[in-house]
Design a protein around this motif. Structure first.
Motif: not given
Length: 168
Positions: A7-11, A42-43, A152-156, A163-164
């Motif tokens: 996911n590309i996410l906003l926190y 989620s983006i 915003a981050g990439l969550w694996k 990854t911020l």
């Protein structure tokens, strides 16, 4: 091993996240299913996001985050027995444009569409959704209208790696 997608996410800001976790706890104390998710928006997502999607997100999101978000309604996603209850959000033009471009690059996604929402109930049995929404309305008072996408981050999830991409 996790079956969850990348996911590309906003926190949210820490204080806002804590407030939402308090709402989750209050809902659970009323007998509703426990919510364990970290509050996020989620983006885009896919079983595996391409490097191109991650690179473009890293280019676009620093100019758009932090961003303000405003709750404008409640939505229910899903057509099967378990459904998702979420707060529908509106945000800045900069973030909206960036999110749509990132979403469009995801070949596993839905093109440039983006419905910004904050999930407040995952896997809610269909028959209790109306009661869940009523309880959420009671607990999500008027001061719970404004939020800030602080990072915003990439969550694996398969490798438990965040990854911020933007923010602190």
């Amino acid at each position: 091993m996790s079956r969850s997608p990348e996911n590309i996410l906003l926190y949210l800001e820490a204080q806002e996240e804590a407030q939402l976790r308090g709402i989750f706890a209050d809902l659970e104390s009323r007998g509703f299913p426990r919510q364990n998710q970290t509050p996020h928006i989620s983006i885009t997502f896919a079983p595996e996001l391409s490097d191109e999607v991650a690179r473009r997100a890293a280019q676009l999101l620093p100019a758009a985050v932090p961003a303000s978000l405003r709750r404008v309604g409640t939505v229910v996603f899903g057509t099967k027995r378990k459904q998702t209850v979420a707060w529908l959000m509106e945000t800045t033009d900069d973030l909206e444009i960036a999110a749509r471009e990132i979403s469009a690059l995801n070949i596993h996604g839905r093109g440039p569409r983006w419905i910004p929402h904050l999930t407040m109930g995952l896997r809610i049995p269909r028959e209790i959704v109306p009661d869940y929404v009523r309880a959420l309305d009671e607990l999500g008072s008027e001061h719970q209208l404004e939020f800030t996408a602080a990072r915003a981050g990439l969550w694996k999830p398969k490798i438990q790696q965040l990854t911020l991409l933007a923010g602190e």
